[in-house]
Design a protein around this motif. Structure first.
Motif, PDB file in Angstrom:
ATOM      1  N   TYR A 181       1.489  -0.836   6.996  1.00 16.19           N
ATOM      2  CA  TYR A 181       1.124  -1.271   5.649  1.00 16.19           C
ATOM      3  C   TYR A 181       0.984  -0.074   4.713  1.00 16.19           C
ATOM      4  O   TYR A 181       1.370  -0.139   3.543  1.00 16.19           O
ATOM      5  CB  TYR A 181      -0.166  -2.084   5.669  1.00 16.19           C
ATOM      6  CG  TYR A 181      -0.465  -2.719   4.330  1.00 16.19           C
ATOM      7  CD1 TYR A 181       0.278  -3.802   3.880  1.00 16.19           C
ATOM      8  CD2 TYR A 181      -1.468  -2.212   3.503  1.00 16.19           C
ATOM      9  CE1 TYR A 181       0.029  -4.378   2.642  1.00 16.19           C
ATOM     10  CE2 TYR A 181      -1.730  -2.787   2.266  1.00 16.19           C
ATOM     11  CZ  TYR A 181      -0.978  -3.869   1.836  1.00 16.19           C
ATOM     12  OH  TYR A 181      -1.219  -4.423   0.602  1.00 16.19           O
ATOM     13  N   GLN A 185       3.221   0.679   1.199  1.00 20.09           N
ATOM     14  CA  GLN A 185       2.681   1.034  -0.115  1.00 20.09           C
ATOM     15  C   GLN A 185       3.363   2.293  -0.660  1.00 20.09           C
ATOM     16  O   GLN A 185       3.735   2.359  -1.834  1.00 20.09           O
ATOM     17  CB  GLN A 185       1.175   1.268  -0.016  1.00 20.09           C
ATOM     18  CG  GLN A 185       0.369   0.020   0.286  1.00 20.09           C
ATOM     19  CD  GLN A 185      -1.108   0.321   0.376  1.00 20.09           C
ATOM     20  OE1 GLN A 185      -1.797   0.459  -0.636  1.00 20.09           O
ATOM     21  NE2 GLN A 185      -1.608   0.439   1.592  1.00 20.09           N
ATOM     22  N   SER A 188       6.959   1.397  -1.612  1.00 21.81           N
ATOM     23  CA  SER A 188       6.992   0.601  -2.841  1.00 21.81           C
ATOM     24  C   SER A 188       6.774   1.484  -4.060  1.00 21.81           C
ATOM     25  O   SER A 188       7.507   1.387  -5.057  1.00 21.81           O
ATOM     26  CB  SER A 188       5.918  -0.491  -2.789  1.00 21.81           C
ATOM     27  OG  SER A 188       5.884  -1.204  -4.011  1.00 21.81           O
ATOM     28  N   PRO A 204      -1.600  -1.565  -8.862  1.00 13.08           N
ATOM     29  CA  PRO A 204      -1.930  -2.136  -7.544  1.00 13.08           C
ATOM     30  C   PRO A 204      -1.409  -3.559  -7.344  1.00 13.08           C
ATOM     31  O   PRO A 204      -0.950  -3.903  -6.251  1.00 13.08           O
ATOM     32  CB  PRO A 204      -3.470  -2.099  -7.514  1.00 13.08           C
ATOM     33  CG  PRO A 204      -3.845  -1.030  -8.486  1.00 13.08           C
ATOM     34  CD  PRO A 204      -2.807  -1.071  -9.561  1.00 13.08           C
ATOM     35  N   ASP A 205      -1.482  -4.382  -8.388  1.00 13.87           N
ATOM     36  CA  ASP A 205      -1.011  -5.764  -8.232  1.00 13.87           C
ATOM     37  C   ASP A 205       0.506  -5.818  -8.078  1.00 13.87           C
ATOM     38  O   ASP A 205       1.027  -6.608  -7.285  1.00 13.87           O
ATOM     39  CB  ASP A 205      -1.434  -6.614  -9.436  1.00 13.87           C
ATOM     40  CG  ASP A 205      -1.084  -8.080  -9.237  1.00 13.87           C
ATOM     41  OD1 ASP A 205      -1.679  -8.718  -8.339  1.00 13.87           O
ATOM     42  OD2 ASP A 205      -0.200  -8.589  -9.956  1.00 13.87           O
ATOM     43  N   ASN A 208       1.323  -4.593  -4.563  1.00 10.63           N
ATOM     44  CA  ASN A 208       0.945  -5.644  -3.618  1.00 10.63           C
ATOM     45  C   ASN A 208       1.928  -6.808  -3.648  1.00 10.63           C
ATOM     46  O   ASN A 208       2.298  -7.363  -2.604  1.00 10.63           O
ATOM     47  CB  ASN A 208      -0.467  -6.128  -3.942  1.00 10.63           C
ATOM     48  CG  ASN A 208      -0.973  -7.174  -2.970  1.00 10.63           C
ATOM     49  OD1 ASN A 208      -0.772  -8.364  -3.163  1.00 10.63           O
ATOM     50  ND2 ASN A 208      -1.631  -6.722  -1.910  1.00 10.63           N
ATOM     51  N   HIS A 212       4.044  -8.002  -0.330  1.00 10.88           N
ATOM     52  CA  HIS A 212       3.803  -9.311   0.275  1.00 10.88           C
ATOM     53  C   HIS A 212       4.976 -10.260   0.090  1.00 10.88           C
ATOM     54  O   HIS A 212       5.213 -11.125   0.949  1.00 10.88           O
ATOM     55  CB  HIS A 212       2.497  -9.901  -0.254  1.00 10.88           C
ATOM     56  CG  HIS A 212       1.290  -9.272   0.360  1.00 10.88           C
ATOM     57  ND1 HIS A 212       0.850  -9.597   1.625  1.00 10.88           N
ATOM     58  CD2 HIS A 212       0.467  -8.286  -0.084  1.00 10.88           C
ATOM     59  CE1 HIS A 212      -0.204  -8.864   1.936  1.00 10.88           C
ATOM     60  NE2 HIS A 212      -0.459  -8.064   0.914  1.00 10.88           N
TER      61      HIS A 212
END
Length: 517
Positions: A181, A185, A188, A204-205, A208, A212
């Motif tokens: 994970y 991050q 990404s 962050p959103d 995420n 996901h």
């Protein structure tokens, strides 16, 4: 029959008559077509059971034992085709240079990469209607790849920032990090620094969301493939929600896209001052080109979808590859110094650039060897057969079948690799030192014995970006950290679900900041 006699038929008789008509005009031709297809499929040997009901038992076994089953077929039918049962279809697997060459050369009228992806990823349910689109592949193949040299400083800057934020290890103590994970991050953020820039790549959103969406899409596809076709619409009701993800993405990306469109309108040109050189721009330009000077009315929605889909492809493959590489590095700490001895002087001479990455031959070999042993799937080059495909050896694969190559068998074949079960990090760099071999065995090169990036007309267009990004990530880890497994463990066991491979998601790696960094 007269109208009077027609009216005299009872409701039951009328229903029977309609049933006979339906049977004769629709069902019987379908059954005949199915039987013809099965005759051709039955001519291809099966690994496992081939009976109507017993094949479901073998399909269940393939879910948990795909590598062994692929190896069994690869050994039993060398240079031939074999098939394995899946819950919803048959998968035909070919091996041998001749059959692989035939598959690579097959025309777009005979086989389809897009249709195979739609089937394996269950895109109707997992990725949405824009999964098949006209813009992304030309953009990835051309402007995205061409921008690597000029935008490499952005990749490097985000790599440093994301590691400092997510793995703030110290020189005086070891820090335990849950790998998969954390790496997703980092990947990404790094990829999106190149795709959409600051500050969105660090939101962050948004980070995420991309992670996901990637995880959910693959998980849902694996789940759906376990169901027969007629049950998939029902099973889909209990899985992820693509429309909700896209609506969330639109909140982040739509203002950015609308701002670009407003600039075009303000300056009355596509080439307005200080136009960003990023994915949003390239997608807008491609839409303009393909639309002969016009874009569709729903262009904002389309670009949002395309950005998320490109993220999906980039984050999955790069994260899997990077995680595997860290695991092999942590399990074999003795190879760190030879890699550092190559990387450090090259960076001192050329800086953190694409040109520098191209000089790192040992690092390239290390990455290619880790992927030879792990990879991201036991199969590659999946194609949907659009019309019956006849191979040079006479094998006929019927239309409607997915055919692929046994990459797991190929990568563990003694005919191609000396001592194939052994991890030899400099296997390919040693070969490249021989006369005439300097380019053939690069990770991005077309290599008949290496199948990570597929082959033929649909060889992965993003492989140049992905490999350079992974090299930059691993090179940073090598120069900035020491890494190891607690208790000197070996590479953790991966998770297989059918032919899909995922690195162990619970494994932790120890990081310590290097004084030299």
């Amino acid at each position: 029959m007269s109208s009077d006699s027609s009216r005299s038929l009872s409701p039951v008789s009328q229903a029977l008559a309609l049933g006979v008509i339906l049977l004769g005009t629709y069902l019987i031709p379908k059954i005949v077509q199915w039987r013809k297809r099965m005759v051709k499929l039955n001519a291809i040997p099966t690994v496992g059971n081939s009976g109507f009901f017993s094949s479901y038992i073998s399909a269940r076994r393939f879910k948990d034992h795909a590598p062994e089953i692929i190896q069994e077929g690869y050994r039993k039918y060398p240079g031939q085709a074999f098939k394995v049962p899946l819950p919803d279809r048959w998968q035909v697997i070919v091996s041998g240079e001749e059959m692989i060459r035939d598959l690579k050369k097959a025309s777009e009228f005979d086989v389809s990469f897009d249709d195979a992806i739609s089937e394996t990823m269950q895109t109707e349910y997992t990725l949405g209607k824009e999964a098949k689109n006209p813009y992304t592949i030309p953009v990835v193949r051309s402007p995205l790849t061409r921008a690597l040299p000029s935008r490499f400083h952005d990749l490097r800057d985000e790599i440093v920032a994301s590691f400092d934020s997510l793995i703030p290890a110290k020189e005086t103590e070891w820090m335990k990090v849950s790998m998969l994970y954390t790496i997703m991050q980092i990947v990404s953020r790094t990829s999106n620094r190149f795709f959409v820039g600051l500050p969105l790549c660090r939101d962050p959103d948004y980070v995420n969301l991309n992670i996901h969406f990637t995880i959910d899409a693959f998980r849902d596809a694996l789940t759906l493939r376990r169901y027969p076709s007629f049950l998939k619409p029902l099973a889909r009701q209990f899985l992820g929600n693509v429309p909700a993800c896209m609506a969330r993405a639109e909140k982040h990306l739509a203002p950015l896209i609308q701002e670009r469109l407003a600039k075009e309108k303000e300056y009355e040109t596509q080439d307005w001052p200080d136009k960003p050189n990023d994915l949003v721009t390239w997608l807008l330009d491609e839409a303009y080109t393909q639309g002969n000077g016009k874009r569709p009315e729903d262009i904002v929605n389309k670009i949002v979808n395309y950005v998320i889909l490109i993220n999906f492809a980039a984050i999955h493959t790069t994260s899997m590859t990077f995680t595997n590489s860290i695991y092999y590095l942590a399990a074999n700490p003795q190879i760190a110094d030879p890699l550092r001895e190559e990387i450090s002087p090259i960076v001192q001479e050329l800086g953190w650039t694409k040109a520098a990455m191209g000089k790192m031959i040992k690092l390239d070999s290390f990455l290619k060897e880790t992927q030879r042993l792990s990879g991201v799937s036991g199969l590659s080059m999946d194609r949907m057969v659009l019309r019956d495909l006849t191979f040079s050896n006479g094998t006929v694969v019927p239309a409607g079948t997915i055919v692929g190559t046994a990459s797991y068998g190929l990568h563990h074949d003694k005919a191609h690799y000396e001592d194939p079960e052994t991890f030899r990090p400099f296997r390919f760099s040693d070969i490249r030192e021989q006369d005439g071999e300097s380019l053939k065995h690069q990770m991005v090169a077309i290599d008949p014995s290496f199948a990570l990036f597929g082959g033929g007309r649909h060889m992965c267009p993003g492989r140049f970006f992905a490999v350079n990004e992974i090299k930059a990530l691993i090179a940073h880890v090598l120069l900035a950290y020491d890494v190891k497994f607690e208790g000197n463990k070996g590479v953790p066991s991966p998770v297989w679900s059918g032919a899909s491979y995922t690195p162990n998601s619970s494994a932790e790696v120890m990081f310590r900041k290097r004084a030299e960094a």
